[in-house]
Design an enzyme around this catalytic site. Sequence first.
Site, PDB file in Angstrom:
ATOM      1  CB  SER A   1      -0.972  -0.042   1.185  1.00 32.48           C
ATOM      2  OG  SER A   1      -2.020   0.890   1.008  1.00 32.48           O
TER       3      SER A   1
ATOM      4  CG  ASP B   1      -7.109  -2.104  -3.708  1.00 33.52           C
ATOM      5  OD1 ASP B   1      -7.810  -1.570  -2.828  1.00 33.52           O
ATOM      6  OD2 ASP B   1      -5.858  -2.164  -3.650  1.00 33.52           O
TER       7      ASP B   1
ATOM      8  CG  HIS C   1      -5.886  -2.101  -0.019  1.00 34.49           C
ATOM      9  ND1 HIS C   1      -5.325  -1.366  -1.036  1.00 34.49           N
ATOM     10  CD2 HIS C   1      -5.178  -1.806   1.102  1.00 34.49           C
ATOM     11  CE1 HIS C   1      -4.312  -0.654  -0.549  1.00 34.49           C
ATOM     12  NE2 HIS C   1      -4.204  -0.920   0.747  1.00 34.49           N
TER      13      HIS C   1
END
Length: 320
Positions: free
Chosen positions: A137, A265, A293
């Site tokens: 991320s 996502d 995600h």
Amino acid sequence: MHYQAPWWLPGGHAQTIWPALPCCTGRMPVSLYRRERWPTPDDDFVDVDWLDAPATAPLLVLFHGLEGSSSSHYALALAQWAAPQGWGFAVPHFRGCSGEINRAPRAYHSGDFAEIGWMLARLRARHAGPLYAVGVSLGGNALLRWAQEAGGTAATVLQALASISAPVDLTASGQAMGRGLNRQVYTRLFLQTMKPKALQKLAQFPGLFDARALHAAQDLYDFDNVFTAPLHGFKDTRDYWQRASAKPRLADIRLPALVVNALNDPFVPASSLPRQADVGAMVTLWQPDQGGHAGFMAGPPPGQLQTLPQTVGGWLMAHT
């Protein structure tokens, strides 16, 4: 590379939320980590959690996501993969994410390539074996930004790198996080920890930012405008999101890099993702239809998280 989400976990939100729940998967105890505290050049500190291995063994370094740590589900899944391979594993925490507020008038951000570079240089100087890095991320975007800035010198530090669920277009992801269920669930959860940390920083440095504006922030755009952008040298949120995004310069990367993004996502709109024509020959894009995600759960209920580490780890191992 292939990934198919389990039938019992449909949709991007479920595939994001379920893997992060502490009750759903068997996890290694966080107490197995050994912690080191490193002083920084600006009289601050970062904490690094380790799973040790022989000095010449490969070392896998993880850069965590927004408000993540070595205890995040993806960190523990990668640690569970690394240990049986005989690899070392290290998680350098971004400032303020190791359980103790840092000392300097800064925190961390999605484009923190200088911090990544300092951490990797220190790891390279002390480790005799091959060095690999994974960013998840926010950490994935920052790691890609480091590779872009480092250019040809990046390959003298790392054998290869991988980013997982990185918001490489921060404007698109920031706008997505400000809408609908993302705003009501994920953004609210992030702000529940980010605002108190920012107020701790204000107590350390009175006048650092406008406390009323911070209290009024209802999404990441507002928070970044009050806190993240000005504390880290950006004019405002728009300037920060534009300059910190990795997508525009993926073709500049000069070492093997795997960029993993699920098309469902919730944080990263599929329309914002790069295509192979947008990147250089050193960058491999893997964009499975499902995964959420930083999720990528597999198997029967309650599921397991080893499919992604095995896939990404195998890709890294192939680049020695």
